[in-house]
Design a protein around this motif. Sequence first.
Motif, short mmCIF file in Angstrom:
data_model
loop_
_atom_site.label_atom_id
_atom_site.label_comp_id
_atom_site.label_asym_id
_atom_site.label_seq_id
_atom_site.Cartn_x
_atom_site.Cartn_y
_atom_site.Cartn_z
N GLN A 129 56.50 42.41 28.93
CA GLN A 129 55.42 43.04 28.19
C GLN A 129 54.09 42.64 28.80
O GLN A 129 53.99 41.66 29.53
CB GLN A 129 55.45 42.60 26.72
N ALA A 130 53.04 43.38 28.47
CA ALA A 130 51.70 43.06 28.96
C ALA A 130 51.31 41.63 28.55
O ALA A 130 50.66 40.92 29.32
CB ALA A 130 50.69 44.06 28.44
N ALA A 131 51.72 41.19 27.38
CA ALA A 131 51.40 39.82 26.92
C ALA A 131 51.98 38.78 27.88
O ALA A 131 51.33 37.77 28.16
CB ALA A 131 51.92 39.59 25.51
N ASN A 132 53.19 39.04 28.39
CA ASN A 132 53.78 38.11 29.36
C ASN A 132 52.91 38.01 30.61
O ASN A 132 52.67 36.91 31.12
CB ASN A 132 55.18 38.56 29.78
N VAL A 133 52.46 39.14 31.09
CA VAL A 133 51.64 39.17 32.30
C VAL A 133 50.33 38.41 32.06
O VAL A 133 49.94 37.54 32.85
CB VAL A 133 51.35 40.63 32.73
N LEU A 134 49.65 38.72 30.96
CA LEU A 134 48.37 38.08 30.69
C LEU A 134 48.48 36.58 30.42
O LEU A 134 47.59 35.82 30.78
CB LEU A 134 47.69 38.77 29.50
N ASN A 135 49.57 36.16 29.82
CA ASN A 135 49.73 34.74 29.48
C ASN A 135 50.37 33.90 30.57
O ASN A 135 50.18 32.68 30.59
CB ASN A 135 50.56 34.60 28.19
N GLU A 136 51.09 34.52 31.49
CA GLU A 136 51.89 33.75 32.44
C GLU A 136 51.51 33.91 33.91
O GLU A 136 51.78 33.02 34.70
CB GLU A 136 53.37 34.11 32.26
N TYR A 137 50.91 35.02 34.28
CA TYR A 137 50.60 35.25 35.69
C TYR A 137 49.41 34.41 36.13
O TYR A 137 48.49 34.16 35.36
CB TYR A 137 50.31 36.72 35.95
N ALA A 138 49.45 34.00 37.39
CA ALA A 138 48.35 33.22 37.97
C ALA A 138 47.10 34.08 38.07
O ALA A 138 47.18 35.32 38.11
CB ALA A 138 48.75 32.72 39.36
N GLU A 139 45.95 33.43 38.12
CA GLU A 139 44.68 34.14 38.19
C GLU A 139 44.62 35.12 39.37
O GLU A 139 44.14 36.25 39.22
CB GLU A 139 43.53 33.14 38.28
N GLU A 140 45.12 34.72 40.52
CA GLU A 140 45.11 35.60 41.69
C GLU A 140 46.00 36.83 41.49
O GLU A 140 45.65 37.92 41.93
CB GLU A 140 45.52 34.84 42.96
N GLU A 141 47.15 36.63 40.83
CA GLU A 141 48.02 37.78 40.54
C GLU A 141 47.32 38.75 39.59
O GLU A 141 47.39 39.97 39.77
CB GLU A 141 49.33 37.31 39.92
N LEU A 142 46.66 38.21 38.57
CA LEU A 142 45.92 39.06 37.63
C LEU A 142 44.80 39.80 38.34
O LEU A 142 44.59 41.00 38.11
CB LEU A 142 45.36 38.22 36.48
N HIS A 143 44.09 39.11 39.22
CA HIS A 143 43.01 39.74 39.99
C HIS A 143 43.55 40.92 40.79
O HIS A 143 42.96 42.02 40.77
CB HIS A 143 42.36 38.70 40.91
N LYS A 144 44.67 40.73 41.44
CA LYS A 144 45.26 41.79 42.24
C LYS A 144 45.68 42.99 41.37
O LYS A 144 45.37 44.13 41.68
CB LYS A 144 46.48 41.25 42.99
N ILE A 145 46.36 42.70 40.27
CA ILE A 145 46.83 43.76 39.36
C ILE A 145 45.64 44.53 38.77
O ILE A 145 45.63 45.77 38.77
CB ILE A 145 47.69 43.18 38.23
N LEU A 146 44.65 43.81 38.29
CA LEU A 146 43.49 44.46 37.66
C LEU A 146 42.68 45.27 38.67
O LEU A 146 42.20 46.36 38.35
CB LEU A 146 42.60 43.41 36.99
N GLY A 147 42.57 44.76 39.88
CA GLY A 147 41.81 45.46 40.90
C GLY A 147 42.52 46.67 41.46
O GLY A 147 41.94 47.75 41.61
N MET A 148 43.82 46.51 41.74
CA MET A 148 44.57 47.60 42.37
C MET A 148 45.02 48.66 41.37
O MET A 148 44.91 49.85 41.64
CB MET A 148 45.81 47.05 43.09
N TYR A 149 45.54 48.23 40.25
CA TYR A 149 46.13 49.18 39.31
C TYR A 149 45.22 49.51 38.14
O TYR A 149 45.28 50.60 37.59
CB TYR A 149 47.48 48.66 38.79
N GLY A 150 44.39 48.56 37.74
CA GLY A 150 43.48 48.79 36.63
C GLY A 150 42.14 49.35 37.09
O GLY A 150 41.33 49.75 36.28
N GLU A 151 41.95 49.33 38.42
CA GLU A 151 40.71 49.84 39.02
C GLU A 151 39.48 49.22 38.36
O GLU A 151 38.46 49.87 38.15
CB GLU A 151 40.67 51.36 38.97
N VAL A 152 39.60 47.92 38.05
CA VAL A 152 38.51 47.19 37.42
C VAL A 152 37.57 46.69 38.52
O VAL A 152 38.01 46.03 39.46
CB VAL A 152 39.06 46.00 36.59
N LYS A 153 36.28 47.01 38.39
CA LYS A 153 35.30 46.62 39.43
C LYS A 153 35.09 45.11 39.47
O LYS A 153 34.90 44.55 40.54
CB LYS A 153 33.98 47.34 39.20
N ASN A 154 35.12 44.48 38.33
CA ASN A 154 34.92 43.03 38.27
C ASN A 154 36.26 42.33 38.00
O ASN A 154 36.34 41.44 37.16
CB ASN A 154 33.89 42.67 37.20
#
Length: 176
Positions: A129-154
Amino acid sequence: MYHRPVMLVECLEGLNINPEGIYVDVTFGGGGHSRAILDKIKGGRLIALDQDEDAKKEADKMGDRSFTFCEANFRYLKKYLKLNGVTKVNGILADLGISSHQIDSPERGFATRFDGPLDMRMDKKNPLQAANVLNEYAEEELHKILGMYGEVKNARTLARMICLERKQKNLKESRI
């Protein structure tokens, strides 16, 4: 029907339906496109795929002998066509993306306008679930996911803030 199909007329025109042809709807959803295809088929066949259990409930209502529903992700299209004895199709429809039904269902966790679980699964049988990703993934993994798939500028800043917030409390709800 829980979802109004988008660009229905254009999709049907693009498919140029042969009444005796074989068609595939790889994203059945609420079934709006499939119903319209079935209305044009006389002797043909429609195979629809979707991994969402809400879509399965809608498919169960179809009641047409020309219709076959496969509860699966469209990445398995070739397998399910083979299982149904299909080697060639006349057209494939893919209405990619999330449906308004999924966004409007707080328990699905796709919308931030509702208090609800951080779920976001298309296939509820998938344990991640998304909660697993947000609570367990490393900061760099989150950065990659948010930047590539979430198209988040920051994305880097957001990933850092998520990691700081989760140190304070477990992220479970869509409103943090």
